[in-house]
Design an enzyme around this catalytic site. Sequence first.
Site, PDB file in Angstrom:
ATOM      1  N   CYS A   1      32.398  45.984  40.565  1.00  0.00           N
ATOM      2  CA  CYS A   1      30.756  46.600  39.538  1.00  0.00           C
ATOM      3  C   CYS A   1      29.884  47.023  39.784  1.00  0.00           C
ATOM      4  O   CYS A   1      29.818  48.207  39.479  1.00  0.00           O
ATOM      5  CB  CYS A   1      30.779  45.405  38.971  1.00  0.00           C
ATOM      6  SG  CYS A   1      32.526  45.209  37.857  1.00  0.00           S
TER       7      CYS A   1
ATOM      8  N   GLU B   1      33.397  37.242  39.062  1.00  0.00           N
ATOM      9  CA  GLU B   1      34.812  37.212  39.737  1.00  0.00           C
ATOM     10  C   GLU B   1      33.928  35.697  40.959  1.00  0.00           C
ATOM     11  O   GLU B   1      32.977  35.248  41.223  1.00  0.00           O
ATOM     12  CB  GLU B   1      35.351  38.119  40.671  1.00  0.00           C
ATOM     13  CG  GLU B   1      36.000  39.596  40.775  1.00  0.00           C
ATOM     14  CD  GLU B   1      36.130  40.165  41.105  1.00  0.00           C
ATOM     15  OE1 GLU B   1      35.942  39.402  42.332  1.00  0.00           O
ATOM     16  OE2 GLU B   1      35.795  41.134  41.151  1.00  0.00           O
TER      17      GLU B   1
ATOM     18  N   LEU C   1      31.891  38.446  32.581  1.00  0.00           N
ATOM     19  CA  LEU C   1      32.181  36.972  33.745  1.00  0.00           C
ATOM     20  C   LEU C   1      32.055  38.176  35.269  1.00  0.00           C
ATOM     21  O   LEU C   1      32.460  38.950  35.680  1.00  0.00           O
ATOM     22  CB  LEU C   1      34.189  37.189  33.606  1.00  0.00           C
ATOM     23  CG  LEU C   1      34.698  38.256  34.240  1.00  0.00           C
ATOM     24  CD1 LEU C   1      35.252  38.215  35.702  1.00  0.00           C
ATOM     25  CD2 LEU C   1      36.095  38.181  33.591  1.00  0.00           C
TER      26      LEU C   1
ATOM     27  N   VAL D   1      40.286  41.077  35.640  1.00  0.00           N
ATOM     28  CA  VAL D   1      39.560  40.703  34.266  1.00  0.00           C
ATOM     29  C   VAL D   1      40.521  40.736  33.068  1.00  0.00           C
ATOM     30  O   VAL D   1      40.209  40.486  32.151  1.00  0.00           O
ATOM     31  CB  VAL D   1      38.904  42.138  33.611  1.00  0.00           C
ATOM     32  CG1 VAL D   1      38.526  41.987  31.829  1.00  0.00           C
ATOM     33  CG2 VAL D   1      36.727  42.120  34.654  1.00  0.00           C
TER      34      VAL D   1
ATOM     35  N   LYS E   1      26.710  47.130  28.544  1.00  0.00           N
ATOM     36  CA  LYS E   1      27.255  46.520  29.961  1.00  0.00           C
ATOM     37  C   LYS E   1      26.343  46.949  31.517  1.00  0.00           C
ATOM     38  O   LYS E   1      26.343  46.488  32.628  1.00  0.00           O
ATOM     39  CB  LYS E   1      29.034  46.773  30.174  1.00  0.00           C
ATOM     40  CG  LYS E   1      29.487  46.494  31.720  1.00  0.00           C
ATOM     41  CD  LYS E   1      29.875  44.918  31.540  1.00  0.00           C
ATOM     42  CE  LYS E   1      30.246  45.046  33.074  1.00  0.00           C
ATOM     43  NZ  LYS E   1      30.226  43.135  33.320  1.00  0.00           N
TER      44      LYS E   1
END
Length: 446
Positions: free
Chosen positions: A261, A153, A151, A11, A205
């Site tokens: 994540c 990956e 975002l 990130v 998030k």
Amino acid sequence: MKLAMIGTGYVGLVTGTCLAESGNEVTCVDIDLAKIERLRQGDIPIYEPGLAELVVRNAAQGRLHFTADYKDAVSDARLVFIAVGTPQDDKGAADLKYVMAAAAAIAPHLQPDAVVVIKSTVPVGTNVKVAAKLSEVAGRPCDVASNPEFLKEGAAIDDFQRPDRVVIGVRTENAKRLLTQLYKPFLRTSNPLLSMTPESAELTKYVANAMLAAKISFINEMANLCELKGGDINDVRQGIGHDQRIGFQFLFPGVGYGGSCFPKDIRALAQMEREVGMEPRMLDAIDEINTAQKNTLIEKIEKHFGGPPKGKTIAVWGLAFKPRTDDIREAPALVLLDYLLQSGARVQTHDPEAMPNVKKEYALRKDLGNLDQRLVFADHPLDCLEGAHALAINTEWNVFRNPDFDQMKKLLAAPLIFDGRNLYSAETMREYGFTYHSIGRAVVKP
Ligand code: NAD
């Protein structure tokens, strides 16, 4: 604008580089000195499509710097981003030790009107904790905003440069003004900048990731039902995806989600619910279904061979947790690799980008004995098929989508595929004479 980026991982490096590309002067800091040295040489420590060119160009033009010295980076920065890791702790919550260490390290060097921006994924209340730590060390109040990152990956540059939305959690007009100015170049279409409280931003998030993970676990459960009831999950997926209330995204059945994540974020959100006395029924179910789904190829392999494949050679295509990344954190492929090696099978594997990370990981695995001849890495997808009793597919890299099936059949000791990503049609498998196990679809037998 002068910016500092604390933490130069997936990130931090992408964010810092994209912000330099839009004209800011960015200094990236990391405690990993080897990483900083490599970046200074123009050697990019991670694989992310398009990133290397951007880093090299912005560094050459003097807008992107790398240092291990907080003072160098922070003392003239208007915005100081914290983008360090927030791994899972032993209770399943987010471990904030890197975030708090970063806060303590930057505090003495902050300009009086600087805004600290938390980009790491952090539980509700972290903004307040970071503000308290900064004030304690700096001896004065500090402005802290929350700006979670969405975002993906593998498509990180495009996601950062063309975000669906930017979320900022702010307490002051100064923070709102600076962040609005910063993100303006990325929001020229109708995509919004959403300003809210830091608590809402922190939650947004986790809630986004939980929603996406829920879709994956849901379709995987339905795929398992299709297998047992005789439906075809691909047809069902088409049948529901065209309903605009449902859509197609994140409804691909497979071997479960992995990565740095979803697994930890779903558990951290569940932990937040527990802390306030809630029972996280939905979040626990998402996690449990996913953990079980990572065993789905193992179950199919055992069923086919009538037990563990001891003494067999299994080819494995795909190690990264998804295509277009070298990231193997919580990758389903590692569950399969562990099982195969523990069962006494020999593994021949290929991944376009993740092999160096897997080699590093298994070099540390003393519990599996000597792996020299039992875990073999091939430079080409077809090279790992030679003499293998089956092929197992974990990651849907494009290079695996349309391989030379005739050649594959010649190389394999048996025409047997366990496909964890439903890459091939039943017709194709039948035509080439493979026995083909996939997810949520009937087994194809020649
Ligand atoms: P990462 O492990 O790739 O990078 C973290 C970096 O921070 C490492 O290079 C580490 O050396 C460095 N670091 C740790 N402590 C530091 C300190 N005190 N000072 C300076 N550097 C320090 O992690 P990542 O994948 O980039 O994730 C970072 C955060 O962003 C996490 O909270 C994650 O949940 C979140 N996030 C990740 C993604 C993703 O796709 N990877 C997407 C969105 C959000």
